[in-house]
Write a protein that holds these residues in place. Sequence first.
Motif, PDB file in Angstrom:
ATOM      1  N   ALA B   6      15.706  40.507  -2.930  1.00  0.00           N
ATOM      2  CA  ALA B   6      15.532  41.926  -3.201  1.00  0.00           C
ATOM      3  C   ALA B   6      14.747  42.047  -4.495  1.00  0.00           C
ATOM      4  N   PRO B   7      13.473  42.435  -4.412  1.00  0.00           N
ATOM      5  CA  PRO B   7      12.683  42.515  -5.635  1.00  0.00           C
ATOM      6  C   PRO B   7      13.281  43.517  -6.620  1.00  0.00           C
ATOM      7  N   ALA B   8      13.233  43.172  -7.884  1.00  0.00           N
ATOM      8  CA  ALA B   8      13.803  44.023  -8.918  1.00  0.00           C
ATOM      9  C   ALA B   8      12.692  44.579  -9.800  1.00  0.00           C
ATOM     10  N   GLY B   9      12.923  45.777 -10.322  1.00  0.00           N
ATOM     11  CA  GLY B   9      11.971  46.355 -11.262  1.00  0.00           C
ATOM     12  C   GLY B   9      12.303  45.909 -12.679  1.00  0.00           C
ATOM     13  N   VAL B  10      11.295  45.972 -13.551  1.00  0.00           N
ATOM     14  CA  VAL B  10      11.497  45.604 -14.951  1.00  0.00           C
ATOM     15  C   VAL B  10      11.035  46.767 -15.809  1.00  0.00           C
ATOM     16  N   SER B  11      11.843  47.085 -16.806  1.00  0.00           N
ATOM     17  CA  SER B  11      11.494  48.203 -17.662  1.00  0.00           C
ATOM     18  C   SER B  11      11.632  47.799 -19.125  1.00  0.00           C
ATOM     19  N   LEU B  12      10.512  47.884 -19.854  1.00  0.00           N
ATOM     20  CA  LEU B  12      10.527  47.568 -21.279  1.00  0.00           C
ATOM     21  C   LEU B  12      10.290  48.862 -22.043  1.00  0.00           C
ATOM     22  N   ARG B  13      11.182  49.198 -22.971  1.00  0.00           N
ATOM     23  CA  ARG B  13      11.002  50.432 -23.754  1.00  0.00           C
ATOM     24  C   ARG B  13      11.078  50.136 -25.236  1.00  0.00           C
ATOM     25  N   GLY B  14       9.958  50.343 -25.910  1.00  0.00           N
ATOM     26  CA  GLY B  14       9.912  50.161 -27.365  1.00  0.00           C
ATOM     27  C   GLY B  14      10.342  48.778 -27.812  1.00  0.00           C
ATOM     28  N   VAL B  15      10.009  47.756 -26.992  1.00  0.00           N
ATOM     29  CA  VAL B  15      10.510  46.413 -27.280  1.00  0.00           C
ATOM     30  C   VAL B  15       9.750  45.775 -28.448  1.00  0.00           C
ATOM     31  N   GLY B  16      10.477  45.229 -29.373  1.00  0.00           N
ATOM     32  CA  GLY B  16       9.891  44.504 -30.496  1.00  0.00           C
ATOM     33  C   GLY B  16      10.652  43.228 -30.737  1.00  0.00           C
ATOM     34  N   LEU B  25       6.060  41.056 -32.017  1.00  0.00           N
ATOM     35  CA  LEU B  25       5.791  42.061 -30.985  1.00  0.00           C
ATOM     36  C   LEU B  25       6.341  43.397 -31.464  1.00  0.00           C
ATOM     37  N   ARG B  26       5.611  44.482 -31.152  1.00  0.00           N
ATOM     38  CA  ARG B  26       6.140  45.796 -31.533  1.00  0.00           C
ATOM     39  C   ARG B  26       5.847  46.819 -30.446  1.00  0.00           C
ATOM     40  N   ASP B  27       6.776  47.737 -30.278  1.00  0.00           N
ATOM     41  CA  ASP B  27       6.598  48.909 -29.428  1.00  0.00           C
ATOM     42  C   ASP B  27       5.979  48.613 -28.070  1.00  0.00           C
ATOM     43  N   GLY B 215       0.826  44.339 -29.545  1.00  0.00           N
ATOM     44  CA  GLY B 215       1.283  45.431 -28.709  1.00  0.00           C
ATOM     45  C   GLY B 215       0.471  45.441 -27.427  1.00  0.00           C
ATOM     46  N   VAL B 216       0.704  46.437 -26.573  1.00  0.00           N
ATOM     47  CA  VAL B 216      -0.076  46.547 -25.343  1.00  0.00           C
ATOM     48  C   VAL B 216      -1.402  47.201 -25.679  1.00  0.00           C
ATOM     49  N   SER B 217      -2.535  46.506 -25.493  1.00  0.00           N
ATOM     50  CA  SER B 217      -3.842  47.117 -25.769  1.00  0.00           C
ATOM     51  C   SER B 217      -4.303  47.946 -24.585  1.00  0.00           C
ATOM     52  N   VAL B 218      -4.309  47.338 -23.402  1.00  0.00           N
ATOM     53  CA  VAL B 218      -4.822  48.008 -22.212  1.00  0.00           C
ATOM     54  C   VAL B 218      -3.968  47.611 -21.012  1.00  0.00           C
ATOM     55  N   VAL B 219      -3.784  48.558 -20.102  1.00  0.00           N
ATOM     56  CA  VAL B 219      -3.192  48.203 -18.813  1.00  0.00           C
ATOM     57  C   VAL B 219      -4.211  48.545 -17.738  1.00  0.00           C
ATOM     58  N   LEU B 220      -4.599  47.579 -16.937  1.00  0.00           N
ATOM     59  CA  LEU B 220      -5.646  47.799 -15.935  1.00  0.00           C
ATOM     60  C   LEU B 220      -5.108  47.526 -14.540  1.00  0.00           C
TER      61      LEU B 220
END
Lengths: 272, 261
Positions: B6-16, B25-27, B215-220
């Motif tokens: 059962a595939p699971a979702g992943v959620s990262l919020r403000g992770v540092g 790593l920040r935000d 941090g995250v520069s770009v999401v493509l």
Amino acid sequence: MTLIEATGADEETAKPVRKRAAGRNWRLAAAGLVLPVVVLVVWQVTAASGLYSSAQLPSPLSVLDALGELAGDGSLWTHIAISVQRVVAGFAAGAGAGFLLGAVVGLSARARAFVAPSIAALRAVPSLAWVPLLLLWFGIGEGPKITLVAIGSFFPVYTTVSAALAHADAHLVEVGRAYGLRGGELLGRIMLPSVAPAIFSGLRLALAQGWLFLVAAELIASSMGLGFLLTDSQNTGRTDILLMAIVLLATLGKVCDVLLGLVERRVLRFHK
Amino acid sequence: MTITTAPAGVSLRGVGRAFGDHVVLRDIDLEIAPGEVTALLGASGCGKSTLLRMIGGLDLATSGSVRVDGHDVTGIDPRCAVVFQEPRLLPWRTLAGNVALGLPRDLPRNRRDAESRQWLAEVELHGFAGHRPRQVSGGMAQRTALARALARRPGVLLLDEPFAALDALTRLRMQDLVEDVQRRSGTTVVLVTHDVDEALKLADRVVLLGGAPTGVSVVLDVPGDRPRDHHQPELAALRSELLAGLGVPRRTPLERETHAR
């Protein structure tokens, strides 16, 4: 088709290689016997030359006679049996304790901080320094001898196990953790197997040191055993028995090491 | 054999993540949908592996929250399986024995060997169950590591530069294998890589990490259905953009001349 031919050819070439390798192994093993034979010959020639009296240097044959004499009246077996028994009991106790304490110190930085310096200090005490104290505490029975052998066996195992576990392959330990292993399972399935080669070298050192400490114990306070045979023959001027005891100690030590080496080979057959 | 996960979702919020005073790593904010293949792309040492390890619970965030399947990750997560850059197989076990490490703990003893062999077959290693790790090639060892991860039936498969140490041809074959396995199982995949072509070939979405602290520069979003070929013309522009983002701008012939002079 080519595959079948290839494997066929492989087998044909593989066989002689294996035979050659086996032949080389035998020759290497035989090479180890060259030096003892040379020593025996030199010994015999020197003894026969009359340079030394037979009380100083008995010939190899008279040592063999002494062996026969003691074997004949049965006392040889008693001496060997009691010595082996002391080594086995002391080694089991000492190596067992060394393993447990080594594991605790290797796994826990806190335990290491508390215990390791004291153990290192105890280790610096020369083996013979323990003898008077052990006699005082345990009397002249089997207690002090087995304890001294145990002390001798403890330190090599303790040192190798604690150092090896403290530096166990971090990558493999992480895999174990990532796949849900913890505590005792992690120790038993990943850490101990990964440091098994170090544990075995510790055990072999401990066994050798056990024999060393056994002789120290028997030299000073005993009425049986190979160490006792050494002092007794010195006091009665039986140099032939003295030399025989030394040869026996060398042989027994080697046999013990070979036996442990066989166990090691069996256990570690899949380790790199 | 069907892979049922059962595939699971992943959620990262403000992770540092900081190591002492050093913030790595920040935000980081990122939502990964169940069944999605996401590539974390970044230069060496930017902290992308640390991010992956935090999803798997091998490392813990110093700020923000990491959630898998809606639950906070607080330690080693049974819903995740990791494949590391090195195979990290136990040399004293057979390949089947290594795969068995990934099997569910409650699986009865008599079924463990058969299951291990099935997972080995899944990565095209049938017939090698009894081999020891040192008897097989680097690519086969890494495939065994993949089988071990699959045996865990993970909701999220975490791949930490798993092809980086392989030779070029083996790497291409491994990429195809991972792509196949993902398609059949539908599992969520997070792939850490510094290889732009690999990211474009395998991922639905590429997350470019950069900056200091990272941090995250770009999401493509990567266009086109998988399996795809990274030489597809529509990917050329993306490729240049990602490489520029990694600090390797495209060089024109004129520039090359200037360098030569």
